[in-house]
Design a protein around this motif. Structure first.
Motif, mmCIF file in Angstrom:
data_model
loop_
_atom_site.group_PDB
_atom_site.id
_atom_site.type_symbol
_atom_site.label_atom_id
_atom_site.label_comp_id
_atom_site.label_asym_id
_atom_site.label_seq_id
_atom_site.Cartn_x
_atom_site.Cartn_y
_atom_site.Cartn_z
ATOM 1 N N PHE A 124 0.862 -1.187 0.000
ATOM 2 C CA PHE A 124 0.000 0.000 0.000
ATOM 3 C C PHE A 124 0.901 1.241 0.000
ATOM 4 N N MET A 125 1.048 1.846 -1.173
ATOM 5 C CA MET A 125 1.982 2.952 -1.365
ATOM 6 C C MET A 125 1.268 4.291 -1.272
ATOM 7 N N ASP A 126 2.000 5.287 -0.775
ATOM 8 C CA ASP A 126 1.517 6.661 -0.689
ATOM 9 C C ASP A 126 2.368 7.510 -1.624
ATOM 10 N N PHE A 127 1.733 8.092 -2.656
ATOM 11 C CA PHE A 127 2.456 8.857 -3.669
ATOM 12 C C PHE A 127 2.307 10.362 -3.490
ATOM 13 N N SER A 128 1.921 10.809 -2.315
ATOM 14 C CA SER A 128 1.749 12.247 -2.113
ATOM 15 C C SER A 128 3.075 12.995 -2.211
ATOM 16 N N ARG A 129 4.201 12.323 -1.991
ATOM 17 C CA ARG A 129 5.514 12.957 -2.097
ATOM 18 C C ARG A 129 6.303 12.444 -3.303
ATOM 19 N N PHE A 130 5.661 11.731 -4.205
ATOM 20 C CA PHE A 130 6.343 11.202 -5.378
ATOM 21 C C PHE A 130 6.888 12.345 -6.238
ATOM 22 N N PRO A 131 8.141 12.239 -6.752
ATOM 23 C CA PRO A 131 9.111 11.135 -6.644
ATOM 24 C C PRO A 131 10.119 11.315 -5.508
ATOM 25 N N LEU A 132 9.796 12.140 -4.543
ATOM 26 C CA LEU A 132 10.674 12.356 -3.392
ATOM 27 C C LEU A 132 10.159 11.553 -2.201
ATOM 28 N N ASP A 133 9.660 10.357 -2.473
ATOM 29 C CA ASP A 133 8.966 9.582 -1.459
ATOM 30 C C ASP A 133 9.825 8.438 -0.931
ATOM 31 N N THR A 134 9.394 7.892 0.190
ATOM 32 C CA THR A 134 9.947 6.674 0.782
ATOM 33 C C THR A 134 8.793 5.725 1.040
ATOM 34 N N GLN A 135 8.851 4.530 0.468
ATOM 35 C CA GLN A 135 7.771 3.557 0.574
ATOM 36 C C GLN A 135 8.116 2.486 1.609
ATOM 37 N N THR A 166 1.783 15.162 -19.366
ATOM 38 C CA THR A 166 1.105 13.950 -19.844
ATOM 39 C C THR A 166 2.015 12.733 -19.721
ATOM 40 N N GLY A 167 3.303 12.877 -20.047
ATOM 41 C CA GLY A 167 4.236 11.760 -19.947
ATOM 42 C C GLY A 167 4.421 11.262 -18.527
ATOM 43 N N VAL A 168 4.474 12.163 -17.563
ATOM 44 C CA VAL A 168 4.620 11.763 -16.165
ATOM 45 C C VAL A 168 3.347 11.073 -15.666
ATOM 46 N N VAL A 213 5.291 15.833 -7.670
ATOM 47 C CA VAL A 213 5.695 16.184 -9.033
ATOM 48 C C VAL A 213 4.586 16.951 -9.741
ATOM 49 N N ASP A 214 3.320 16.675 -9.402
ATOM 50 C CA ASP A 214 2.214 17.434 -9.995
ATOM 51 C C ASP A 214 2.254 18.894 -9.556
#
Length: 474
Positions: free
Chosen positions: A191-202, A321-323, A336-337
């Motif tokens: 169960f991943m949290d992408f709120s800090r993507f791509p500066l995240d730690t899973q 769009t690519g991201v 990143v958004d």
């Protein structure tokens, strides 16, 4: 007389001949009997040698039978756990992680290959041994004895490796202690949290639990505590750093069956940022800085400034769009958004800025032409609009005067044209000299006040945004 003598001789010799013939026949029968006995004994020896040879050839079939008899497998019911009806049987676990094969953000799962080892004691498998040596078996004996039914919670796919044989090992000690080892590849949910993507730690975990036996029948625990989990030193991933591996335990409750012991294999993954800097952040920075070039282009160059603004806007749309295509469709905003959309906003505002400059310049030109039209007695709005869209604004008073005088009557225009030819030539020569010597000063003087402020405000605000963004997420 002679005849009488012959008869007497025959009567004397007849018993001897009969005895001789009888003795010869008995000797012959004795010889035949002795020969038959020798032949039978030789056949028995041959058959015994053949049986010994056959036993040697079938030694692989005899050994499992001896081992099963030694373990007394047929004398017990292995459908029940050891110590059935008593206290729960303790089952120790240790794990060696061989590799983490893949991590998928789109599917939110990971794939791991590991060695799973079980330790328990089953007194039904104890056997006498003078040298206290254990016996090792492969997977063929597993189906005949009791083994723990450990499964992986939240797993999607899993399998036991079977090349060249099933990677299963069973080792039984004389006192009944058992070691059961498997080599397994399992894909499990994370169960991943992408709120800090791509500066995240899973943070992901692989969970082990007994399927049928709750805590009243089976107690799962880590065999050697925190040292029960070991990893290969050469484990590496393309997008992540493996920060830590840890083992923990807990309880899981099911309303219909009760409490179960659960073991956790926890690991933390920190994402590599350099790839996303090259693919997303750096191109977005370049597009924003490229949009600032528009502030230094003359406001009269409408095609240049419009095409530059549209190009940067379309390029930013392509990056966004690519991201988004390589990410799961989550309902919240990722880091990143935030960066890409604010960069897109800066690019979009640079286009809006030139639209404002163009509109205000057109309005200013109209006011100047209205003032001079009152003096000249004539003003053409359609001509002003055409000049605005062509980018041919006449800020110079000499040009406006020439335009004003050109709309007079034929007689006055003829006189004005003959009188202004020397002045027009002198004006053009003077303009060429000033352009060659003071290009920078002319550009600064001819730009709009909005362009002047934009050259300072846009870069300053974007730099402050970068400081705030990287300070918050890094």
């Amino acid at each position: 007389m002679v005849l009488v003598i012959k008869l007497l001789l025959l009567t004397c010799l007849w018993p001897t001949a009969v005895l001789t013939s009888v003795s010869s026949q008995s000797d012959h029968h004795h010889f035949l009997h002795h020969h038959h006995q020798q032949k039978c004994s030789s056949m028995k020896k041959y058959n015994s040698k053949r049986d010994i040879k056959t036993r040697k050839l079938d030694s692989t079939k005899v050994r499992p039978l001896k081992a099963e008899q030694l373990l007394r497998i047929d004398n017990h019911d292995f459908a029940m756990r050891p110590g059935f009806g008593g206290s729960p049987i303790p089952v120790g676990i240790d794990v060696q992680v061989e590799s983490i094969d893949s991590i998928s953000e789109v599917d939110m799962d990971f794939t791991m290959t590991l060695y799973l080892r079980h330790y328990w004691k089953d007194e039904r498998l104890s056997f006498p041994s003078t040298k206290n040596r254990s016996m090792t078996f492969d997977g063929r004996l597993i189906k005949k004895i009791w083994v723990p039914d450990v499964f992986f919670v939240h797993s999607k796919r899993s399998f036991i490796h079977d090349t060249t044989m099933e990677n299963i090992m069973l080792r039984v000690y004389p006192d009944g202690n058992v070691l059961f080892s498997l080599r397994i590849t399992v894909s499990s949910m994370c169960f991943m949290d992408f709120s800090r993507f791509p500066l995240d730690t899973q943070n992901c975990s692989l969970e082990l639990e007994s399927y049928a036996y709750n805590e009243d029948d089976l107690m799962l625990y880590w065999k050697h505590g925190n040292e029960s989990l070991s990893t290969d030193e050469h484990i590496s991933l393309s997008q992540f750093f493996i920060e830590e591996f840890s083992a923990s335990s807990g309880l899981a409750f099911y309303s219909s069956t009760g409490w179960y012991n659960r073991l956790f294999i926890n690991f933390a993954l920190r994402r590599h940022i350099f790839f996303f800097v090259l693919q997303s952040y750096f191109p977005a920075m370049l597009m924003v800085m490229l949009s600032w070039v528009s502030f230094w282009i003359d406001r009269r160059a409408v095609p240049a400034r419009v095409s530059l603004g549209i190009t940067t806007v379309l390029t930013m749309s392509t990056i966004i769009t690519g991201v988004s295509a390589s990410m799961p469709q989550v309902s919240y905003i990722k880091a990143v958004d935030v960066y890409l959309w604010i960069s897109f906003l800066f690019v979009f505002l640079s286009v809006i800025e030139y639209a404002a400059v163009n509109y205000l310049t057109t309005a200013e030109e109209r006011k100047q032409l209205k003032k001079r039209g009152k003096v000249a007695g004539m003003y053409n709005i359609d001509a002003v609009q055409a000049m605005a869209f062509d980018g041919c604004y006449h800020d110079n008073e000499a040009d406006i005067d020439m335009t004003t005088f050109a709309v007079h009557s034929e007689e006055s225009s003829a006189r004005g044209r003959t009188a202004s030819i020397p002045n027009l030539d002198a004006t053009r020569i003077k303009r060429k000299r000033s352009l060659k010597g003071n290009v920078g000063r002319i550009i600064l003087q001819n730009n709009h006040i909005i362009d002047t402020y934009s050259r300072i405000i846009f870069p300053t605000v974007y730099i402050l945004f970068n400081f705030f963004y990287w300070g918050l997420y890094v």
